[in-house]
Design a protein around this motif. Sequence first.
Motif, PDB file in Angstrom:
ATOM      1  N   THR A 285       0.827  -1.208   0.000  1.00 43.14           N
ATOM      2  CA  THR A 285       0.000   0.000   0.000  1.00 43.14           C
ATOM      3  C   THR A 285       0.860   1.256   0.000  1.00 43.14           C
ATOM      4  O   THR A 285       0.454   2.295  -0.528  1.00 43.14           O
ATOM      5  CB  THR A 285      -0.974   0.001   1.200  1.00 43.14           C
ATOM      6  OG1 THR A 285      -1.472  -1.308   1.392  1.00 43.14           O
ATOM      7  CG2 THR A 285      -2.143   0.927   0.938  1.00 43.14           C
ATOM      8  N   SER A 289      -0.179   3.739  -2.884  1.00 50.02           N
ATOM      9  CA  SER A 289      -0.712   5.042  -2.452  1.00 50.02           C
ATOM     10  C   SER A 289       0.343   6.134  -2.539  1.00 50.02           C
ATOM     11  O   SER A 289       0.111   7.258  -2.088  1.00 50.02           O
ATOM     12  CB  SER A 289      -1.232   4.943  -1.012  1.00 50.02           C
ATOM     13  OG  SER A 289      -0.149   4.818  -0.104  1.00 50.02           O
ATOM     14  N   ASP A 292       1.270   7.572   0.947  1.00 48.35           N
ATOM     15  CA  ASP A 292       0.248   8.222   1.768  1.00 48.35           C
ATOM     16  C   ASP A 292       0.148   7.499   3.123  1.00 48.35           C
ATOM     17  O   ASP A 292      -0.099   6.282   3.167  1.00 48.35           O
ATOM     18  CB  ASP A 292      -1.097   8.157   1.029  1.00 48.35           C
ATOM     19  CG  ASP A 292      -2.216   8.786   1.816  1.00 48.35           C
ATOM     20  OD1 ASP A 292      -2.564   9.939   1.511  1.00 48.35           O
ATOM     21  OD2 ASP A 292      -2.747   8.133   2.747  1.00 48.35           O
ATOM     22  N   TRP A 295      -3.313   5.780   4.066  1.00 51.67           N
ATOM     23  CA  TRP A 295      -3.627   4.547   3.349  1.00 51.67           C
ATOM     24  C   TRP A 295      -2.600   3.452   3.602  1.00 51.67           C
ATOM     25  O   TRP A 295      -2.924   2.269   3.575  1.00 51.67           O
ATOM     26  CB  TRP A 295      -3.788   4.811   1.844  1.00 51.67           C
ATOM     27  CG  TRP A 295      -5.184   5.235   1.553  1.00 51.67           C
ATOM     28  CD1 TRP A 295      -5.615   6.502   1.284  1.00 51.67           C
ATOM     29  CD2 TRP A 295      -6.349   4.405   1.565  1.00 51.67           C
ATOM     30  NE1 TRP A 295      -6.985   6.507   1.124  1.00 51.67           N
ATOM     31  CE2 TRP A 295      -7.459   5.243   1.286  1.00 51.67           C
ATOM     32  CE3 TRP A 295      -6.586   3.048   1.778  1.00 51.67           C
ATOM     33  CZ2 TRP A 295      -8.768   4.757   1.218  1.00 51.67           C
ATOM     34  CZ3 TRP A 295      -7.881   2.569   1.708  1.00 51.67           C
ATOM     35  CH2 TRP A 295      -8.956   3.410   1.439  1.00 51.67           C
ATOM     36  N   THR A 296      -1.351   3.844   3.843  1.00 51.85           N
ATOM     37  CA  THR A 296      -0.332   2.829   4.121  1.00 51.85           C
ATOM     38  C   THR A 296      -0.681   2.073   5.404  1.00 51.85           C
ATOM     39  O   THR A 296      -0.657   0.839   5.451  1.00 51.85           O
ATOM     40  CB  THR A 296       1.056   3.470   4.252  1.00 51.85           C
ATOM     41  OG1 THR A 296       1.363   4.141   3.030  1.00 51.85           O
ATOM     42  CG2 THR A 296       2.130   2.434   4.533  1.00 51.85           C
ATOM     43  N   TYR A 331      -7.774  -0.739  -2.215  1.00 54.39           N
ATOM     44  CA  TYR A 331      -7.459   0.689  -2.398  1.00 54.39           C
ATOM     45  C   TYR A 331      -8.037   1.192  -3.722  1.00 54.39           C
ATOM     46  O   TYR A 331      -8.685   2.228  -3.788  1.00 54.39           O
ATOM     47  CB  TYR A 331      -5.940   0.856  -2.362  1.00 54.39           C
ATOM     48  CG  TYR A 331      -5.437   2.243  -2.675  1.00 54.39           C
ATOM     49  CD1 TYR A 331      -5.364   3.223  -1.690  1.00 54.39           C
ATOM     50  CD2 TYR A 331      -5.023   2.570  -3.969  1.00 54.39           C
ATOM     51  CE1 TYR A 331      -4.892   4.491  -1.982  1.00 54.39           C
ATOM     52  CE2 TYR A 331      -4.542   3.830  -4.272  1.00 54.39           C
ATOM     53  CZ  TYR A 331      -4.487   4.788  -3.285  1.00 54.39           C
ATOM     54  OH  TYR A 331      -4.022   6.042  -3.583  1.00 54.39           O
ATOM     55  N   HIS A 335     -11.427   3.929  -4.395  1.00 55.64           N
ATOM     56  CA  HIS A 335     -11.444   5.169  -5.176  1.00 55.64           C
ATOM     57  C   HIS A 335     -12.394   5.072  -6.367  1.00 55.64           C
ATOM     58  O   HIS A 335     -13.049   6.057  -6.732  1.00 55.64           O
ATOM     59  CB  HIS A 335     -10.018   5.533  -5.601  1.00 55.64           C
ATOM     60  CG  HIS A 335      -9.187   5.993  -4.432  1.00 55.64           C
ATOM     61  ND1 HIS A 335      -8.341   5.167  -3.739  1.00 55.64           N
ATOM     62  CD2 HIS A 335      -9.136   7.189  -3.798  1.00 55.64           C
ATOM     63  CE1 HIS A 335      -7.789   5.836  -2.739  1.00 55.64           C
ATOM     64  NE2 HIS A 335      -8.247   7.060  -2.759  1.00 55.64           N
TER      65      HIS A 335
END
Lengths: 452, 71
Positions: A285, A289, A292, A295-296, A331, A335
């Motif tokens: 992730t 990401s 980020d 999100w990580t 993820y 989105h």
Amino acid sequence: MDGNLNALTTIFTEFYYWVTVVFMFLIHVGFCMYEVGVSRRKNHLHTLMKNIMIIPLVTVTFFLFGWWIYWAFPNFYIFGGSIDYEAGAANLPTSPNMATHLGDRITGVFWAAFLLFSWTAASIVSGSVIERIRSSALWVHAVLIGSVFWIIDAAWGWHYAGWMVQKLGYHDAYASGVIHAIAGGYALGVLMVLGPRIGKFASDGTPRDIPPHNPWMVTLGIFIIYTGFWGFYAACNVPLISPEVIGGQLTGTTWTATNIYLGPTSLGAITFNFLMSLSGGLLATYIVSKGDAFWTFSGGLAGIIGASAGNDLYHPIQALIIGGIVPVIAYKLHHYVERRFKLDDAVGAVAVHGYAGFMGVVIAGFVLWGAPSSPFEGYAAINPLGQFAGAIIMFFVLGFAPAYIVTRIQSAFGVLRIPPEVELQGLDFADHHAYENAIAEITSATHEHLKS
Amino acid sequence: MSTIGYSDWAVDLADVGPVYPFQGLEGLMVLVGVVFWLGWHVVQFRRESVELAEAAKNAKAESTKAMIDLY
């Protein structure tokens, strides 16, 4: 408790579950920090109270009927099955076993271990709907998912005699589906009716980021959730049991830890796999990401969730790879769904828990294809079709569908969402002013006292 | 006389089961628990409805702007 070995095993089991319960409390602490960190200052207090009050409401209802459902519903009402009143009797709230009973040291701690899962299921939903749902509406959902729907799915698919285990070969050792997919599906059902926060989408439909007001609190919150997740994993095991007590096809006299289906595993195995799937999630992730932080860290959690269905049996490298693949898809899906369906999931709960949990169940069907789902004779083996059917039941049948129906009813009666004026002003406006007024009053009074 | 059924611990613990007060009244106690739980929902729902209605009525543009800027 006759015999020293039996006494020791009972006391050890009692203490083992008690420790897991204390650890799992950290999950709720982490969720509260996470939610408050994500929310804006004008909503802090209500966000916190909305999540905290899940604890007493789910506890009371899980005592009153949730625990009984687990024992009475494993075959209700599928393939001609019925409510098992006999198994349920000792777990009714009126039963002496559900109280201070010196002859039963296990029911209380076992009940509490399941209860903490119930809090988690409800808390997952709570995070996704912050800053616009009425607390009263959320608390109805908390009771429904925490003390009704998740525990029905546990009776069906997370019980040594559940029909899904017997007929489908369903295997979900650390609850990819029975906690996470159902909670994510439930959150999706609520969100689809509830709608986004004001300002989340531009007039052309482009989603706007609503950044956490305090990223450090979010970080700390999720690290605490990781810690509590250790307790969750341990709580999913039976710590020590003999083949004789299991009574299945196991032979010999070697005692073992088991998963919830009474199939053999060990704390060592799940420690490997917990850490490797966490690592897979964090690494993958971070890349997808572009580093980020939000999100990580969530990806780390999704990595564990994605591998949890089979983490009792996987090789650590398998846990790593599964833990890496699942969060990346989750993820991307998050989105896509946000843009396509204008879904405002404030904490990414549907993705991190729902999509990751769903995928975790399905993947286990392929990786563990043909492995025994149970030590008992006549049960279906683990297989992709059974796992896929199981994932559908968890996410859609017991998660999404009841949430959507109940939320539509709440919406029709006008008791779902806070008024727009209040949403703009913030739910804490009155409390904020009361706080400021109280400070002004006590400061002024103290100055007066100093003068006199 | 003892509410828990034992007035001393001169017992073999292997023979001891429930030790909570007022055994036999479990049904009544559960009923009290149900009333407490449902009653709480009713009180909370009513109070929240009043609070939200007042907050919506008293919302002012300036204070709303200040709260939005607070982030």
